[in-house]
Enzyme design. Sequence first.
Site, mmCIF file in Angstrom:
data_model
loop_
_atom_site.group_PDB
_atom_site.id
_atom_site.type_symbol
_atom_site.label_atom_id
_atom_site.label_comp_id
_atom_site.label_asym_id
_atom_site.label_seq_id
_atom_site.Cartn_x
_atom_site.Cartn_y
_atom_site.Cartn_z
ATOM 1 N N THR A 174 8.102 -5.799 -6.726
ATOM 2 C CA THR A 174 8.618 -6.557 -7.461
ATOM 3 C C THR A 174 7.350 -6.940 -9.064
ATOM 4 O OG1 THR A 174 6.710 -7.879 -6.547
ATOM 5 C CG2 THR A 174 9.263 -7.558 -5.337
ATOM 6 N N GLY A 175 6.467 -5.448 -8.661
ATOM 7 C CA GLY A 175 5.888 -5.938 -10.148
ATOM 8 C C GLY A 175 5.792 -4.837 -10.914
ATOM 9 N N GLY A 233 -1.504 -2.760 -11.430
ATOM 10 C CA GLY A 233 -1.544 -3.868 -10.513
ATOM 11 C C GLY A 233 -1.590 -3.282 -9.051
ATOM 12 N N VAL A 234 -1.860 -3.404 -7.603
ATOM 13 C CA VAL A 234 -2.016 -4.145 -6.668
ATOM 14 C C VAL A 234 -2.214 -2.412 -6.733
ATOM 15 C CG1 VAL A 234 0.056 -2.762 -5.227
ATOM 16 C CG2 VAL A 234 -1.187 -4.504 -3.883
ATOM 17 N N ASP A 235 -1.645 -1.411 -6.552
ATOM 18 C CA ASP A 235 -2.566 -0.030 -6.633
ATOM 19 C C ASP A 235 -4.138 -0.006 -6.984
ATOM 20 O OD1 ASP A 235 -2.718 2.856 -6.231
ATOM 21 O OD2 ASP A 235 -1.035 3.627 -7.574
ATOM 22 N N ASN A 260 2.877 5.600 -6.813
ATOM 23 C CA ASN A 260 3.685 5.268 -6.922
ATOM 24 C C ASN A 260 3.860 6.869 -6.556
ATOM 25 O OD1 ASN A 260 2.129 6.979 -8.602
ATOM 26 N ND2 ASN A 260 0.840 5.033 -9.754
ATOM 27 N N ASP A 312 -5.238 -12.489 -2.527
ATOM 28 C CA ASP A 312 -5.524 -10.198 -2.217
ATOM 29 C C ASP A 312 -5.627 -9.736 -1.755
ATOM 30 O OD1 ASP A 312 -6.924 -8.541 -3.803
ATOM 31 O OD2 ASP A 312 -8.442 -9.710 -4.840
HETATM 32 P P1 ADP Z 1 5.379 -2.157 -8.013
HETATM 33 O O1 ADP Z 1 5.348 -0.949 -8.581
HETATM 34 O O2 ADP Z 1 5.393 -1.262 -6.658
HETATM 35 O O3 ADP Z 1 5.986 -2.893 -8.756
HETATM 36 P P2 ADP Z 1 3.025 -3.495 -8.746
HETATM 37 O O4 ADP Z 1 1.056 -3.347 -7.862
HETATM 38 O O5 ADP Z 1 3.328 -3.510 -10.462
HETATM 39 O O6 ADP Z 1 3.896 -2.485 -7.659
HETATM 40 O O7 ADP Z 1 3.710 -4.900 -7.764
HETATM 41 C C1 ADP Z 1 3.761 -5.344 -7.012
HETATM 42 C C2 ADP Z 1 3.431 -6.517 -5.984
HETATM 43 O O8 ADP Z 1 1.805 -6.788 -5.884
HETATM 44 C C3 ADP Z 1 2.988 -7.909 -7.584
HETATM 45 O O9 ADP Z 1 3.596 -8.774 -6.763
HETATM 46 C C4 ADP Z 1 2.095 -8.164 -8.317
HETATM 47 O O10 ADP Z 1 1.810 -9.460 -8.249
HETATM 48 C C5 ADP Z 1 1.739 -8.036 -6.231
HETATM 49 N N1 ADP Z 1 -0.099 -7.164 -6.615
HETATM 50 C C6 ADP Z 1 -1.431 -7.461 -7.383
HETATM 51 N N2 ADP Z 1 -2.533 -7.307 -7.910
HETATM 52 C C7 ADP Z 1 -2.284 -7.286 -6.628
HETATM 53 C C8 ADP Z 1 -3.142 -7.965 -5.132
HETATM 54 N N3 ADP Z 1 -3.887 -7.559 -5.315
HETATM 55 N N4 ADP Z 1 -2.634 -8.469 -3.461
HETATM 56 C C9 ADP Z 1 -2.081 -8.834 -3.644
HETATM 57 N N5 ADP Z 1 -0.632 -8.102 -4.637
HETATM 58 C C10 ADP Z 1 -1.129 -7.733 -5.863
#
Ligand code: ADP
Length: 186
Positions: A128-129, A38-40, A30, A16
């Site tokens: 990639t999410g 997601g990660v944001d 974004n 994480d």
């Molecule tokens: P994007 O919109 O750029 O595709 P996302 O957040 O949807 O961004 O996904 C990007 C990547 O981050 C994906 O592989 C997702 O599994 C991953 N992700 C989501 N939460 C976390 C986290 N807490 N730490 C690391 N990676 C994460």
Amino acid sequence: MEMTINQTKVSIVQGDITSQATDAIVNAANPSLMGGGGVDGAIHRAGGPAILEECKKIVAQQGRLPTGKAIITTGGNLKSQYVIHTVGPIWHGGSRNEAELLKSAYYECLKLATENKLASISFPSISTGAYGYPVAEAAKIAVSTVVSFLKEQATSLKDVVFVLFDSRTYQSYCSALQVYLTRLEA
Ligand code: ADP
């Protein structure tokens, strides 16, 4: 898995990104910079409101963040002092300059970290999410952009870490880095 390029260690871990203690962690944001899924979402939840406050000020000054660009804010309550926010491309099939834009997102983060004299940075798998970029392709671009930056540019960075959330993504990044390790051994 890791390799060293010009005194900078590049490593790949599964985990994480919000618990990383590097000087900066990168957010796959974004263009609105107002948070999201997601990660944001995870970064804003863990870091608290100070991050969003700074994002709002930046948007008020310079408008939305274009795809492939990056800005830096506080890390708020995170272990990392800074968050570098970048916007990766949405995958439309590959004919809309996605590869160049993804490369630019990584490059601009590395440049900003260097300008701020940071010693360490962690990246998630940008695009990639929710943005749908095929993972194997994105991993090759992520790793090759970091490797060429470290070969070509003088930098304060001693540690670059890819922090991948799931094992499939982790494996893709390991395969992408393995290509460079194999070349070194040859
Ligand atoms: P994007 O919109 O750029 O595709 P996302 O957040 O949807 O961004 O996904 C990007 C990547 O981050 C994906 O592989 C997702 O599994 C991953 N992700 C989501 N939460 C976390 C986290 N807490 N730490 C690391 N990676 C994460």
